[in-house]
Write an enzyme that holds these catalytic residues in place. Structure first.
Site, PDB file in Angstrom:
ATOM      1  N   GLY A  35      -1.132 -15.760  47.502  1.00  0.00           N
ATOM      2  CA  GLY A  35      -2.263 -15.986  46.586  1.00  0.00           C
ATOM      3  C   GLY A  35      -2.005 -15.216  45.302  1.00  0.00           C
ATOM      4  CB  ALA A  36      -0.162 -15.890  42.399  1.00  0.00           C
ATOM      5  N   GLY A  40      -4.813 -11.343  43.967  1.00  0.00           N
ATOM      6  CA  GLY A  40      -3.424 -11.250  44.445  1.00  0.00           C
ATOM      7  C   GLY A  40      -2.537 -10.632  43.369  1.00  0.00           C
ATOM      8  NE  ARG A  59      -3.653 -23.812  46.341  1.00  0.00           N
ATOM      9  CZ  ARG A  59      -4.846 -24.292  46.043  1.00  0.00           C
ATOM     10  NH1 ARG A  59      -5.321 -25.291  46.714  1.00  0.00           N
ATOM     11  NH2 ARG A  59      -5.562 -23.779  45.087  1.00  0.00           N
ATOM     12  CE  LYS A 190     -18.532  -7.852  46.919  1.00  0.00           C
ATOM     13  NZ  LYS A 190     -17.985  -8.612  45.851  1.00  0.00           N
ATOM     14  CG  ASN A 255     -19.828 -13.867  43.963  1.00  0.00           C
ATOM     15  OD1 ASN A 255     -19.994 -15.002  44.418  1.00  0.00           O
ATOM     16  ND2 ASN A 255     -18.725 -13.180  44.193  1.00  0.00           N
TER      17      ASN A 255
END
Ligand SMILES: NC(=O)C1=CN([C@@H]2O[C@H](COP(=O)(O)OP(=O)(O)OC[C@H]3O[C@@H](n4cnc5c(N)ncnc54)[C@H](O)[C@@H]3O)[C@@H](O)[C@H]2O)C=CC1
Ligand SMILES: O=C(CO)COP(=O)(O)O
Length: 333
Positions: A35-36, A40, A59, A190, A255
């Site tokens: 995961g970049a 990541g 990916r 959270k 979020n």
């Protein structure tokens, strides 16, 4: 003439100090970071700062996953929740030595099974040690080389210590914990509360309201966390209260920005369109409410976030609903 040091100069000095901060351990490891995205890439920088060998995979990068997994000591997964199952299965097909430690840094819940990322990795790799890494770690601040702290938690103490030494430096203080599920749920739950905090600030409800919201939210997080096997004290630590304070008070949090945007009357679709990266709290809210309904866990704040995200109420109606709940003792079952 008095030589005035500007705030910007002071900040640059501080950053320089942390930039040259020493790694805590001289041992070197080979890491595959899966995961970049924002997190990541930030974790790769932290591990790179400590001079570990890093193989970054995503990916979209033209990198062969099975080749980079050949000689790794550690896998660090920093993919969004929606990719965890698929990626764990892909790695299972490739095959992994039992000596490899799997570190999961994803904050979310699987919609199909309601499992946490660490539970998914453990199911796929029952003979590997799994370590959860979670804390108040806004990636932009980490990339800016500002000091931060986190928690690494595992049922296997030695594995947690190994990961602690890999990431720790004067730039990044790493605590260990024996409570992976509590640590993971702090960071996950959270995100739902950060949406509520964004609404609270977006509606300019004031400091009293925000303090009440966050305090009651912590009680709610502990209720869910205990139900799912997490320890109460973990939620008072960095991965619970610590991450809640960071995410609920910073516009760097995606979020929080979701909640803030909703309070300003934007549609969820438009907010997510404009947002760079993943706001896990949206999916987490839906999974949490499903879980809470099935297992009869009281989650009043998360429930209002759920209704709001699903277009059932307005932000103002959510506030009224929370304020008009039945009166009760502050601490009850
Ligand atoms: N950005 C931050 O400050 C922090 C993020 N996190 C958590 O880390 C996770 C990733 O967040 P970000 O890096 O910010 O998100 P991002 O949106 O920047 O990157 C997501 C990464 O997941 C990969 N991904 C998505 N679906 C996939 C699939 N089906 N198969 C394989 N890979 C897939 C993407 O290619 C990308 O590399 C989230 O769970 C987030 O809550 C945790 C701490 C800090
Ligand atoms: O988890 C985070 C910081 O610890 C990142 O928060 P957001 O996903 O809301 O940006």
């Amino acid at each position: 003439m008095v030589n005035k040091i500007s705030q910007a100069d002071k900040r640059r000095e501080i950053i320089k100090t942390f930039d040259s901060a020493y790694p805590v351990s001289s041992e070197k490891a080979t890491l595959a970071i899966i995961g970049a995205g924002a997190w990541g890439s930030a974790l790769a920088k932290l591990a790179g700062h400590n001079q570990h060998e890093i193989h970054l995979w995503s990916r979209s990068l033209n990198v062969n996953l099975s080749e980079i997994l050949q000689d790794v000591d550690i896998i660090v997964s920093a993919i969004s929740m929606k990719g965890v199952n698929e990626t764990a299965e892909k790695i299972k097909k490739i095959g992994l030595s039992e000596k490899v430690i799997i570190v999961t840094a994803t904050k979310g819940l699987d919609p199909a099974t309601r499992r946490t990322p660490s539970q998914i990795w453990e199911t796929n790799f029952p003979n590997n040690s799994v370590v959860v890494l979670s804390g108040p770690n806004l990636s932009k601040e980490i990339n800016d080389k500002l000091p931060a702290a986190t928690v690494v938690a595992s049922k296997n103490k030695a594995a947690a210590t190994t990961v602690q030494n890999i990431f720790a430096s004067g730039l990044f203080r790493v605590y260990s914990s024996p409570d992976p599920i509590g640590t993971e749920l702090g960071g996950t739950l959270k995100n739902v509360i950060a949406i509520a905090a964004g609404v609270c600030d977006g509606l300019e409800l004031g400091t009293n309201a925000k303090s009440a919201l966050l305090t009651r939210a912590l009680t709610e997080m502990i209720r869910v966390g205990n139900h799912l096997g997490g320890q109460t004290e973990t939620f008072f630590g960095l991965s619970g209260l610590g991450d809640m304070l960071a995410t609920c008070s910073s516009s760097l949090s995606r979020n929080y920005r979701v909640g803030y945007g909703l309070a300003q009357g934007k549609s969820l679709e438009k907010i997510l369109d404009e947002l760079q990266g993943t706001a896990e709290g949206v999916n987490t809210t839906n999974v949490l409410i499903d879980l809470a309904y099935r297992e009869e866990i009281r989650v009043p704040i998360s429930h209002q976030v759920f209704l709001l995200l699903n277009g059932k109420i307005t932000p103002e109606e959510a506030v009224v609903a929370l304020m008009e709940r039945d009166l009760k003792a502050e601490f009850c079952d």
